[in-house]
Design an enzyme around this catalytic site. Structure first.
Site, short mmCIF file in Angstrom:
data_model
loop_
_atom_site.label_atom_id
_atom_site.label_comp_id
_atom_site.label_asym_id
_atom_site.label_seq_id
_atom_site.Cartn_x
_atom_site.Cartn_y
_atom_site.Cartn_z
N GLY A 95 0.79 -1.23 0.00
CA GLY A 95 0.00 0.00 0.00
C GLY A 95 0.82 1.27 0.00
O GLY A 95 0.27 2.36 -0.19
N CYS A 143 -28.12 -9.17 -15.84
CA CYS A 143 -27.54 -8.79 -17.13
C CYS A 143 -28.51 -9.18 -18.25
O CYS A 143 -29.04 -10.30 -18.27
CB CYS A 143 -26.20 -9.50 -17.32
SG CYS A 143 -25.56 -9.36 -19.01
N CYS A 160 -26.64 -12.26 -20.27
CA CYS A 160 -26.32 -13.56 -19.68
C CYS A 160 -27.13 -13.84 -18.42
O CYS A 160 -26.99 -14.89 -17.81
CB CYS A 160 -24.83 -13.68 -19.41
SG CYS A 160 -24.29 -12.80 -17.94
N CYS A 196 -23.39 -6.92 -18.50
CA CYS A 196 -22.14 -7.08 -17.75
C CYS A 196 -21.07 -6.14 -18.30
O CYS A 196 -20.88 -6.05 -19.52
CB CYS A 196 -21.60 -8.50 -17.89
SG CYS A 196 -22.57 -9.73 -17.03
N CYS A 198 -19.23 -12.36 -19.20
CA CYS A 198 -20.54 -12.43 -19.83
C CYS A 198 -20.55 -13.48 -20.96
O CYS A 198 -21.46 -14.29 -21.07
CB CYS A 198 -20.91 -11.05 -20.38
SG CYS A 198 -22.63 -10.87 -20.83
#
Lengths: 294, 367
Positions: free
Chosen positions: A31, A240, A243, A265, A271
């Protein structure tokens, strides 16, 4: 005139060594933003030069590269970067999240969970999570050194006081390994939980701002919140349209100028895999045929 | 049925093909040559070399041609090429005092050793569009005379002899030269790095900042002590050879601003310096650079730093036009995903706002 010749993956070996050192330091201090001598790349600053330099430094001839922008392999900048490495490194490329060894991304984390040995390289515009609260680098470096993150908590608190909840939708700040406050790049906060305890190595490159940072595999990544206002993900509440997935982040597609829209998606590989496995949405009238123009 | 957008690759290829066509323009019009650009748009080439940080007229001319005359794009092309070049070392410091001067003016003294030489300049031209230049104009040969044998010492050196101006800091010849293209920049930055940043910085940005100091934002009244333009020799000390080898000569413009300084408890009042240096004939750039260099010395000289031009982090972080243009223009890239996040948040906030207002209205109606 001298015709220019370029090294494997474009960057010269000296530069790669310098970047690898920065990456190793970044992994050692999860980080923490490691300054590095970012080079001018043949694409503009702000268009992924940090990610491209990190990818160039870690890529080997056996790697399989996937590049996504907004979750999709087919957005123009993803294509451009994939072609760049296809040309300068000759590595195999793929759109499959599972087959890739290195995935360079802008603004999304793939839906499919990543596995050990994979590297996810993020393109980062503004690496400093405190930048919009304190514009001076000299100040923010001091704040990180002292882990003085009160300013960010106050900002989140002010959101709650004003709106009743935290009003940050993307680039939602996280704490890495219980030490450094980190900007996850402008990914939607929907993706934040995927960073936590992830099996893959996550590297972040900011070319213009000349910073590299990292989340080593299986590192704790916590999205900032308050006990009484816990972190929540956001996704538009719909399956979606292609899909039928009800757990993926969705793009809103405007279909006409009368308020018509649909949601699909954002992760195109996810997808497509689902559609190939037989999942349908409301708009995926199989078998595929062109919509008749009326 | 909706099909996810595909075909970006074709679109990119076709766009580039169209760009190449547009770049060429009307094919009945003769193509511009690199020599024409280098010779007839020389100041543009100078700017691209300066901000591109690479002294190569031919490549700069190519970049201008490739960029269709977009100077920042040309500078970017040169920079990206430069970044791939191996680094053999640093040259010996160039001696601008020994410059083969083609133009040299001082606004602080009526006459100076070596004389005032106007040279090729727009100064004192009347800015009237000249229709003769449109085509086929053959200018007269320039006037010539025997070259003066007199030395042309730098005006600031003349002032320096009496201690009226601060002495020019002497670099430690063994110390490595700072290079912000090789080491990440950190603040506070030393003057060598600041000058490197300014030399590569956008002319327009420095011009505006320099101008702002003249108008009172960090005012420090400057005099153009000297501006000189001409050729200097570049030498390189190769370790195996053991002595400095001349590499050739380059054209430079140098500007030394002379600025007020009231002195402090430890230092007698004296003039201070602002320095500008650029490839080719780049007077506006070097003058602006010198103004900003002096403004950025506020901390070192114990002045209050309140104006933008005195703020080194502000100036150095935003002076590079390749960085600036990249980040400004990256807004053209798709942002569907974060925009979608923002849309979701905005819809939620608006809904909450409407609900709260409704509740208030209902309460008011009930009262």
């Amino acid at each position: 005139m001298n015709a220019p010749t370029y090294n494997f993956a474009y960057l010269d070996e000296q530069t790669k060594r310098m970047i690898r050192r920065a990456i190793l330091k970044a992994i050692a201090i999860p980080g923490y933003q490691v300054p590095f001598a970012s080079r001018e790349m043949p694409m503009p600053y702000g268009w992924g030069t940090g990610g491209v330099q990190v990818t160039a430094a870690i890529l080997g001839p056996d790697d399989v590269l996937k590049v996504i922008d907004q979750g999709s392999d087919d957005t123009t900048n993803a294509i451009s970067i994939r072609k760049f490495f296809g040309k300068t490194a000759g590595v195999a490329t793929t759109t499959s999240t599972t087959d890739a060894t290195v995935i360079q991304t802008r603004h999304r984390i793939p839906e499919a969970s990543l596995h050990a040995g994979q590297v996810l390289v993020y393109q980062v515009p503004i690496p400093e999570p405190l930048r919009f609260l304190e514009p001076r680098e000299t100040e923010t470096r001091r704040m990180h050194a002292l882990a003085e993150y009160g300013l960010m908590h106050v900002k989140l608190y002010e959101d709650i006081a004003r709106f009743g909840h935290i009003a940050t939708a993307y680039a939602y700040p996280v704490k890495v390994n219980a030490r450094y406050l980190m900007d996850p790049s402008p990914t939607p906060k929907f993706d934040n939980p995927k960073m936590d305890n992830c099996a893959a190595l996550q590297l972040f490159g900011a070319g213009r701002e000349k910073r590299i940072y990292a989340i080593p595999p299986y590192t704790t990544v916590v999205s900032l919140d308050f006990e009484d206002h816990p972190f929540t993900r956001y996704r538009f509440d719909a399956p979606c349209a292609l899909c039928g997935a009800d757990n993926s982040y969705l793009d809103e597609i405007v279909t006409d100028d009368k308020g018509g829209r649909m949601f699909v998606c954002s992760d195109t590989d996810f997808c497509e895999q689902r559609q190939a496995a037989g999942h349908h949405g409301t708009e995926s009238a199989a078998p595929h045929k062109e919509k008749a123009h009326v | 049925m909706y099909v996810a957008v595909k075909g970006g690759e074709r679109a990119i290829e076709n766009a580039h093909r169209l760009l190449a066509h547009e770049r060429r323009g009307d094919r009945d019009v003769p193509e511009v040559t690199l020599a024409q650009i280098s010779e007839q748009l020389a100041l543009g080439v100078d700017r691209v070399m300066t901000e591109g940080s690479l002294y190569d007229r031919e490549l700069a001319a190519l970049a201008i041609k490739q960029a269709r005359g977009d100077m920042i794009e040309a500078i970017f092309l040169v920079r990206a090429f430069r970044a791939t070049l191996p680094r053999f070392g640093a040259t010996e410091p160039v001696n601008t005092g020994a410059m083969q001067v083609r133009r040299r003016i001082s606004s602080t003294f009526k006459d100076v050793p070596g004389g005032q030489i106007l040279g090729p300049t727009f100064d004192y031209t009347h800015r009237l569009l000249d229709p003769q230049l449109a085509e086929g104009f053959v200018p007269e040969q320039p006037m010539t005379a025997d070259a003066s044998q007199a030395a042309t010492p730098r005006v600031t050196d003349i002032l320096g002899r009496d201690g009226l101006i601060e002495s020019s800091p002497q670099a430690d010849s063994d110390a490595a030269v700072g290079d912000l293209t090789r080491e990440p920049l950190s603040f506070p930055a030393d003057r060598d790095l600041r000058l490197q940043n300014l030399a590569r910085g956008d002319e327009g940005f420095l011009l505006a900042l320099g101008y702002s100091t003249q108008r009172g934002y960090g005012r420090n009244h400057p005099f153009a002590g000297e501006i000189r333009f001409g050729e200097v020799e570049v030498e390189f000390s190769a370790e195996d050879v053991g002595f400095a080898v001349p590499l050739g000569s380059i054209e430079l413009t140098e500007c030394q601003m002379v600025n007020q300084f009231k002195g402090s408890t430890t230092e007698a009042p004296c003039f201070t310096r602002g320095y500008g240096l650029a490839f080719g004939q780049s007077e506006r750039k070097t003058m602006s650079m010198a103004l900003v260099d002096r403004a950025l010395r506020a901390r070192e000289l114990g002045e209050e730093a309140e104006a933008p031009a005195q703020d080194e982090e502000f100036v150095m972080s935003h002076s590079d036009n390749v960085q600036s243009t990249g980040f400004v223009e990256h807004l053209k890239l798709p942002h569907y995903v974060d925009f979608q996040s923002e849309l979701g948040l905005l819809r939620k906030l608006r809904q909450e706002f409407a609900e709260a207002n409704e509740a208030v209205e209902m309460q008011e109606a009930a009262e």
